[in-house]
Design a protein around this motif. Structure first.
Motif, short mmCIF file in Angstrom:
data_model
loop_
_atom_site.label_atom_id
_atom_site.label_comp_id
_atom_site.label_asym_id
_atom_site.label_seq_id
_atom_site.Cartn_x
_atom_site.Cartn_y
_atom_site.Cartn_z
N PRO A 76 8.96 -21.76 -21.42
CA PRO A 76 8.56 -21.55 -20.01
C PRO A 76 8.95 -22.69 -19.09
O PRO A 76 8.75 -22.60 -17.87
N ARG A 82 6.17 -27.83 -14.63
CA ARG A 82 5.21 -26.75 -14.35
C ARG A 82 3.97 -27.31 -13.65
O ARG A 82 3.41 -26.67 -12.76
N ASP A 98 -2.56 -21.71 -13.62
CA ASP A 98 -2.61 -22.62 -14.77
C ASP A 98 -1.16 -22.93 -15.18
O ASP A 98 -0.42 -22.01 -15.55
N ASP A 100 0.03 -24.10 -17.74
CA ASP A 100 0.35 -23.78 -19.14
C ASP A 100 0.69 -22.32 -19.34
O ASP A 100 1.50 -21.98 -20.21
N THR A 101 0.05 -21.46 -18.56
CA THR A 101 0.18 -20.02 -18.88
C THR A 101 0.63 -19.16 -17.71
O THR A 101 0.79 -17.95 -17.87
N GLU A 102 0.80 -19.77 -16.53
CA GLU A 102 1.05 -18.92 -15.36
C GLU A 102 2.27 -19.34 -14.54
O GLU A 102 2.42 -18.93 -13.40
N GLY A 104 6.62 -19.89 -15.02
CA GLY A 104 7.84 -19.89 -15.82
C GLY A 104 8.96 -20.48 -14.98
O GLY A 104 9.19 -20.03 -13.85
N ASP A 265 -0.27 -14.25 -12.56
CA ASP A 265 -1.39 -14.25 -13.49
C ASP A 265 -0.89 -14.22 -14.94
O ASP A 265 0.15 -13.62 -15.24
N LYS A 266 -1.65 -14.82 -15.85
CA LYS A 266 -1.15 -14.98 -17.23
C LYS A 266 -0.87 -13.64 -17.91
O LYS A 266 -0.02 -13.55 -18.79
N MET A 269 2.55 -13.08 -16.93
CA MET A 269 3.49 -14.11 -17.38
C MET A 269 3.89 -13.91 -18.84
O MET A 269 5.06 -14.08 -19.20
N ALA A 270 2.93 -13.50 -19.67
CA ALA A 270 3.26 -13.30 -21.09
C ALA A 270 4.39 -12.27 -21.23
O ALA A 270 5.26 -12.41 -22.09
N LEU A 273 7.86 -13.62 -19.62
CA LEU A 273 8.54 -14.62 -20.46
C LEU A 273 9.28 -13.99 -21.64
O LEU A 273 10.19 -14.60 -22.20
#
Ligand SMILES: Cc1ncc(COP(=O)(O)O)c(C=O)c1O
Length: 404
Positions: A76, A82, A98, A100-102, A104, A265-266, A269-270, A273
């Motif tokens: 990411p 980030r 976030d 870490d998760t939101e 890329g 939102d995560k 994003m998942a 990615l």
């Protein structure tokens, strides 16, 4: 103007999705111009500025000192980048994500847009594109085998017509692409209209793909840069209905470095990615270092570019005013484009752009390539330096005297 004029060697082996798309006129016109020779350009989507020295220096330092620069980054993107992006989104737009998760980091905004469209759109589904709009948005929807649905902007000011968008929404509508400030129109949409579009997205359950590539370049009434346009991502209730896309290309003169980002939102994003992994693995690590230096370093380079673009905008408007018998236009409030409506002929815009290229040796982009409402216009970019712009308008004015 279309790449379809070249017959593919074995057309049955070319996928339908690729047969359906074309190379945009923005890229084709400079290729034609190279054959004509001696051209000056109102076509480029690239401001003339060089990458700021402190960014280049930070990259050189990283290349010398950090062996990881030559390797893939985390998929990411680099954590430090980030984090810097997340801080900027919270500060400038009130969009809290976030890192870490939101977020890329992508190969330009272009890859981010493609990730969003491939993630959202299935074959035959619809994406609304306010027209005129950025040509690659429609090409990417076609690449996903979706259907671009053009909804006219208000012709008087190129504003957002939310009632017309409402009327165009169907059960197959998956997204609206909002590009604010707009390419090719230079519009900055009214906050009330963006809010109304967000309300519609929640009511009808579609996503706003918010292309914020030009958010740094808004012209104030007094010639000073104005605040960024209102982002749908600023509204907490839009969290599940917005994919926010941005670029380092124009703001930091990094077009060739190919680095941008997507924030969402995560849950989104998942999925986004997965496309990034399949398409690119990661954005170029060296370019991520450039982006990090851009965000963490001094911002006077941006202010300087804003001032230059404001002067180029004034020069462009003055030149168009001097040709008011031949062109009319809506004064741009953002980005560095203006749609000039030609008044001297009813010929299609590719023909007019071609004549101007061959006879005046000035590159312009046919407005029809930005959607049906762009027909009858030429997109002029004022990203070039003032000397080039002055030469472009000198040639155009001389040519326009005899134009029919
Ligand atoms: C509206 C818009 N979105 C996205 C892009 C692509 O930007 P990048 O260079 O970050 O891929 C451009 C480039 O001109 C653009 O005009």
């Amino acid at each position: 103007m279309s790449s379809a004029s070249v017959t593919p060697p074995a057309v049955r082996k070319i996928s339908r999705r690729v047969q359906n798309i074309r190379i945009s006129a923005t890229k084709l016109m400079p290729m034609l111009a190279a054959k004509v020779g001696g051209c000056v350009s109102l076509g480029q989507g690239v401001p003339s500025f060089a990458t700021p020295p402190h960014i280049a220096e930070a990259v050189c330092r990283a290349l010398r000192e950090e062996p990881s620069v030559g390797k893939y980054s985390l998929q990411p993107g680099m954590p430090a980048l980030r984090e810097a992006i997340a801080e900027g989104l919270a500060r400038d737009k009130g969009f809290h994500v976030d890192p870490d998760t939101e977020i890329g980091v992508t190969v330009g905004a272009m890859e981010a847009l493609l990730m969003a469209i491939l993630t959202i759109v299935d074959r035959g589904e619809e994406v609304i594109i306010p027209s005129p709009g950025y040509a690659s948005h429609a090409e990417q929807v076609l690449m996903a085998e979706g259907r671009p649905v053009y909804v006219p902007l208000r012709p008087a000011d190129w504003g957002l017509d939310v009632d017309a968008i409402r009327a165009a929404v169907t059960d197959r509508t998956r997204a609206v692409i909002l590009c604010n400030p707009g390419n090719p129109t230079g519009t900055v949409y009214d906050e009330a209209d963006v809010r109304a579009l967000c309300a519609l997205a929640l009511e009808r359950d579609f996503v706003i793909i918010s292309d914020e590539t030009y958010d740094f370049m808004v012209f104030g009434a007094d010639g000073e840069p104005a605040p960024m346009p209102f982002s749908p991502a600023s509204l907490p209730e839009m969290r599940d209905h917005v994919i926010c896309i941005n670029s380092f290309s124009k703001k930091y003169a990094l077009t060739g470095w190919r680095v941008g980002y997507v924030a969402a939102d995560k849950g989104w994003m998942a999925e986004l990615l997965k496309v990034h992994d399949a398409a690119a693995i990661c954005a170029p690590t060296v370019s991520q270092h450039a982006a990090l230096a851009a965000l963490r370093g001094p911002q006077d380079c941006v202010a300087e570019m804003q001032r230059s673009l404001e002067a180029r905008r004034a020069l462009t408007c003055k030149a168009l005013d001097a040709m008011s018998g031949h062109f009319s236009y809506v004064a741009p409030r953002g980005a560095f484009y203006v749609m000039a409506k030609y008044l001297f002929t009813g010929a299609p815009s590719p023909d007019v752009a071609r004549r101007i290229l061959e006879e005046a040796r000035v590159i312009t982009i046919p407005g029809g390539s930005f959607g049906p409402e762009g027909e009858g216009h030429l997109r002029l970019s004022f990203g070039g330096d003032e000397a080039e712009l002055a030469e472009c308008f000198k040639r155009l004015e001389a040519w326009a005297k005899d134009a029919r």
